[in-house]
Design a protein around this motif. Structure first.
Motif, PDB file in Angstrom:
ATOM      1  N   LEU A  29     -12.701   1.885   2.065  1.00 26.31           N
ATOM      2  CA  LEU A  29     -12.074   0.565   2.072  1.00 26.31           C
ATOM      3  C   LEU A  29     -10.861   0.528   1.150  1.00 26.31           C
ATOM      4  CD1 LEU A  29     -15.226  -1.748   2.024  1.00 26.31           C
ATOM      5  CD2 LEU A  29     -13.707  -1.272   3.959  1.00 26.31           C
ATOM      6  N   TRP A  30     -10.954   1.211   0.020  1.00 24.95           N
ATOM      7  CA  TRP A  30      -9.864   1.261  -0.953  1.00 24.95           C
ATOM      8  C   TRP A  30      -8.619   1.879  -0.329  1.00 24.95           C
ATOM      9  CZ3 TRP A  30      -9.849   4.668  -5.979  1.00 24.95           C
ATOM     10  CH2 TRP A  30      -8.794   4.247  -6.804  1.00 24.95           C
ATOM     11  N   MET A  31      -8.807   2.860   0.546  1.00 20.05           N
ATOM     12  CA  MET A  31      -7.665   3.507   1.191  1.00 20.05           C
ATOM     13  C   MET A  31      -7.275   2.811   2.487  1.00 20.05           C
ATOM     14  SD  MET A  31      -8.418   7.573   0.628  1.00 20.05           S
ATOM     15  CE  MET A  31      -9.899   7.502   1.638  1.00 20.05           C
ATOM     16  N   ALA A  32      -8.279   2.406   3.278  1.00 15.83           N
ATOM     17  CA  ALA A  32      -8.000   1.910   4.629  1.00 15.83           C
ATOM     18  C   ALA A  32      -7.409   0.508   4.629  1.00 15.83           C
ATOM     19  CB  ALA A  32      -9.272   1.942   5.465  1.00 15.83           C
ATOM     20  N   VAL A  33      -7.902  -0.378   3.761  1.00 11.90           N
ATOM     21  CA  VAL A  33      -7.431  -1.768   3.780  1.00 11.90           C
ATOM     22  C   VAL A  33      -5.948  -1.881   3.414  1.00 11.90           C
ATOM     23  CG1 VAL A  33      -7.703  -4.041   2.711  1.00 11.90           C
ATOM     24  CG2 VAL A  33      -9.715  -2.747   3.420  1.00 11.90           C
ATOM     25  N   PRO A  34      -5.472  -1.283   2.310  1.00 16.34           N
ATOM     26  CA  PRO A  34      -4.029  -1.360   2.038  1.00 16.34           C
ATOM     27  C   PRO A  34      -3.179  -0.713   3.117  1.00 16.34           C
ATOM     28  CG  PRO A  34      -5.228  -0.666   0.077  1.00 16.34           C
ATOM     29  CD  PRO A  34      -6.187  -0.611   1.202  1.00 16.34           C
TER      30      PRO A  34
END
Length: 296
Positions: A29-34
């Motif tokens: 999520l830390w990589m995919a959301v931004p």
């Protein structure tokens, strides 16, 4: 018995996956959301100064981005900055590693002092160079020039990109020195002594023994430094603010100008996507190069 072992493996594997799942999910999520938000904004009309102009823009942001001469200027500046700093740090780090490998009085203290600039924050480093070293009136370099009867140089006006290269190289040279010195300490002294007994001079020992031994370490230094040098920002922000004109505006600072000075979130997001693609291309190339060196 085999069923029990299989069941044990299954239970253990499931338990291991259940323990890893929260960390993996958070990292994803830390990589995919931004990344997803950057992609979404890059296809939107989203300028904070014109809140009424919204909606799907298609490829307009990318079309405007690639027809903007500032982008190509920023990419050229980025390549010059990265290439110059890499050349200085790899060559200088190799020579310093060979120097600090020799026995001399105070070598331990000298090593600590040589490595310490790497632990200085980029903002602090830029301020020190701007106000204490490169200041045209009160800087150390101006004082040295005055000793030799030379005119003081206004570095950030007349040589802005060179000034940034010097500051960034000063920060990253200790990193190259640390990696290469560590690799150099694993060099077999018997091999060097045998070459010297066979009549090999210092240059022959360097080019045929030392440099091949450092090949892997140099690849690692290039890979790590290049990834970080693509995102140099603090040094430019503190010293030149991307100027004069666009002389020191790299890709990271160009995105900053689009997002926080021009308030064009769509344009800045498109620039961010370009930066992500460029960084991944460089990373893939460098990882393959390092893997090839490790195999050899």
């Amino acid at each position: 018995m085999s069923k029990a072992r299989a069941s044990g493996r299954t239970v253990g594997g499931t338990r291991s996956l259940s323990l890893q799942a929260p960390a993996v999910t958070l990292l994803f999520l830390w990589m995919a959301v931004p990344l997803a938000m950057t992609l979404w904004f890059s296809f939107q009309r989203f300028n904070l100064l014109m809140p009424d102009m919204t909606g799907f823009a298609g490829l307009e942001n990318y079309e405007y981005l690639f027809t903007d001469p500032a982008l190509w200027s920023a990419m050229g500046t980025t390549l010059v900055l990265v290439g110059s700093v890499l050349a200085i740090t790899v060559i200088g780090g190799t020579l310093l590693a060979i120097l600090f490998q020799q026995e001399f009085f105070g070598r331990g203290v000298a090593r600590v002092l040589a490595i310490s600039p790497f632990f200085v924050m980029p903002t602090v480093s830029a301020l020190v160079w701007k106000n204490m070293m490169m200041h045209p009136a009160n800087g150390v370099l101006a004082w040295v020039a005055e000793l030799f009867g030379l005119p003081a140089v206004d570095w950030f006006s007349s040589l802005p990109l060179t000034s940034i290269i010097i500051i960034v190289a000063w920060q990253w040279l200790p990193f190259a020195l640390l990696i290469l010195l560590t690799a150099l300490q694993s060099l077999d002294d018997d091999q060097v002594e045998a070459a010297r007994m066979d009549g090999a001079g210092p240059l022959a020992v360097f080019f045929y023994i030392t440099l091949p031994h450092l090949k892997r370490a140099i690849s690692v230094v290039i890979m790590i430094e290049m990834i970080f040098l693509l995102t140099v920002f603090a040094e430019i922000f503190v010293t030149t603010s991307g100027g004069p004109g666009l002389a020191t505006t790299n890709l990271a600072y160009f995105i900053y100008i689009s997002a926080l000075l021009d308030f064009d979130v769509g344009m800045a997001s498109a620039g961010g996507v370009v930066a992500i693609i460029l960084a991944n291309i460089v990373a893939i190339f460098l990882v393959r190069m390092v893997a090839k060196n490790l195999e050899n």
